[in-house]
Design a protein around this motif. Structure first.
Motif, PDB file in Angstrom:
ATOM      1  N   VAL A  23       0.869  -1.179   0.000  1.00  0.00           N
ATOM      2  CA  VAL A  23       0.000   0.000   0.000  1.00  0.00           C
ATOM      3  C   VAL A  23       0.904   1.227   0.000  1.00  0.00           C
ATOM      4  O   VAL A  23       1.873   1.295   0.760  1.00  0.00           O
ATOM      5  N   THR A 293      -7.497   1.885   4.165  1.00  0.00           N
ATOM      6  CA  THR A 293      -7.499   0.418   4.238  1.00  0.00           C
ATOM      7  C   THR A 293      -8.495  -0.155   5.244  1.00  0.00           C
ATOM      8  O   THR A 293      -8.909  -1.301   5.122  1.00  0.00           O
ATOM      9  N   GLN A 294      -8.882   0.670   6.246  1.00  0.00           N
ATOM     10  CA  GLN A 294      -9.782   0.173   7.284  1.00  0.00           C
ATOM     11  C   GLN A 294     -11.068   0.988   7.418  1.00  0.00           C
ATOM     12  O   GLN A 294     -11.917   0.686   8.242  1.00  0.00           O
TER      13      GLN A 294
END
Length: 323
Positions: A23, A293-294
């Motif tokens: 990432v 990402t979360q």
């Protein structure tokens, strides 16, 4: 059987590579050569190492390079970026570019504004309360003025000004207001507008101000960062205004300040209000990563505070701040 196994392995390889692709998070700063931004990058890289992403560092000294950098990040398949833009008025263009590429964006240090000069609500921001930090500078100057036994009405006050940047004006006006509130005559405050935010520009601005205001034999000086305060000190030294007659406090706690503190003899650069580059670098990079990402939405605004660091306490303060 062996041939079929090879074929399956060959087919699986691109997917394995894709899964392993890291990432990427961008970190864009307006003056990559400045020690403050170097420190932010250093701590952002620490976050990347700790959290497991790749940091892409890009200097963006103007609007054209800012927008090109965002396109570059998109081409690299980054998930978002942190930015301290060269001009806060680029806010709408930056927001449009980020949305077009589906990139998460957080501003750091200088808050991005729209055409009306209002902060852009959907870009989270980490910065400082410029006015409060400025008041801390003023309080530090006043304490040392008192310790030296200087008379407030005899002190010249040099405000190295970069008013086109809102946080720059807030910081210096906070310091000036604190001094005026304590009894420094408003007429003693001299503005020295700098063209850029580096030491050389501050030096040039201060030189002109000292020439025009030779009646003051004792000076205090401040600006939006350590470089502004240091430029004033160097200009003063060139005119014979030494450490016993000059008192400057910067903002940032950068390497610029540390270099002054480690000189064998104390200079007129008395102190700096240390803002934590660790929080500004580490936390913002982490926020972008976790947001992308979360789905962890960062706070709309995070304001950090500062602490006065001097030649005497710098080792203890830096240890407390994790530097």
């Amino acid at each position: 059987m062996q041939r079929r196994a090879f074929t399956l392995a060959a087919l699986a390889t691109p997917f394995a590579l894709q899964a392993a692709e890291p990432v990427k998070v961008g970190f864009l700063v307006k003056q990559a050569e400045e020690p403050w931004f170097q420190d932010e990058w250093k701590f952002a890289e620490q976050a990347a190492k700790d959290k497991g992403f790749t940091l892409v560092k890009i200097g963006v000294p103007n609007g054209e390079k800012t927008l090109a950098a965002i396109d570059n990040l998109a081409a690299q398949k980054a998930v978002g970026f942190v930015i301290c833009a060269p001009d806060v008025k680029l806010g709408l263009a930056i927001n449009r570019a980020a949305k077009r590429h589906k990139l998460k964006v957080i501003s750091v240090d200088d808050q991005l504004v729209d055409g009306a000069g209002k902060p852009i609500a959907d870009i989270p921001h980490m910065g400082i309360s410029g006015y409060e930090i400025g008041k801390q500078v003023g309080a530090g100057l006043l304490a040392e003025i008192k310790a030296r036994g200087w008379k407030l009405d005899e002190v010249g006050v040099l405000r190295v000004a970069y008013d086109q940047l809102p946080t720059g004006r807030e910081r210096t006006m906070g310091a000036a207001d604190a001094l005026k509130a304590a009894g420094v005559p408003a007429a003693n405050i001299v503005d020295a507008p700098q063209a850029k935010t580096d030491t050389e520009s501050a030096f040039n601005a201060a030189n002109i101000a000292f020439t025009k205001n030779a009646k003051f034999k004792k000076w205090v000086a401040f600006g939006l960062n350590d470089e502004a305060a240091l430029g004033a000190v160097r200009a003063g030294e060139g005119r014979g205004i030494k450490a016993d007659a000059m008192l400057a406090i910067g903002i940032g706690g950068s390497q610029t300040a540390l270099n002054e503190f480690t000189k064998p003899t104390a200079t007129g650069f008395f102190g700096t209000v240390l803002i934590s580059p660790k929080r500004h670098g580490y936390e913002t990079a982490t926020m972008v990563f976790e947001w992308a990402t979360q789905g962890k939405q960062p706070p709309a605004v995070t304001l950090t505070s500062g602490v006065l660091m001097t030649r005497q306490n710098q080792a203890d303060i830096r240890k407390q701040m994790g530097l």
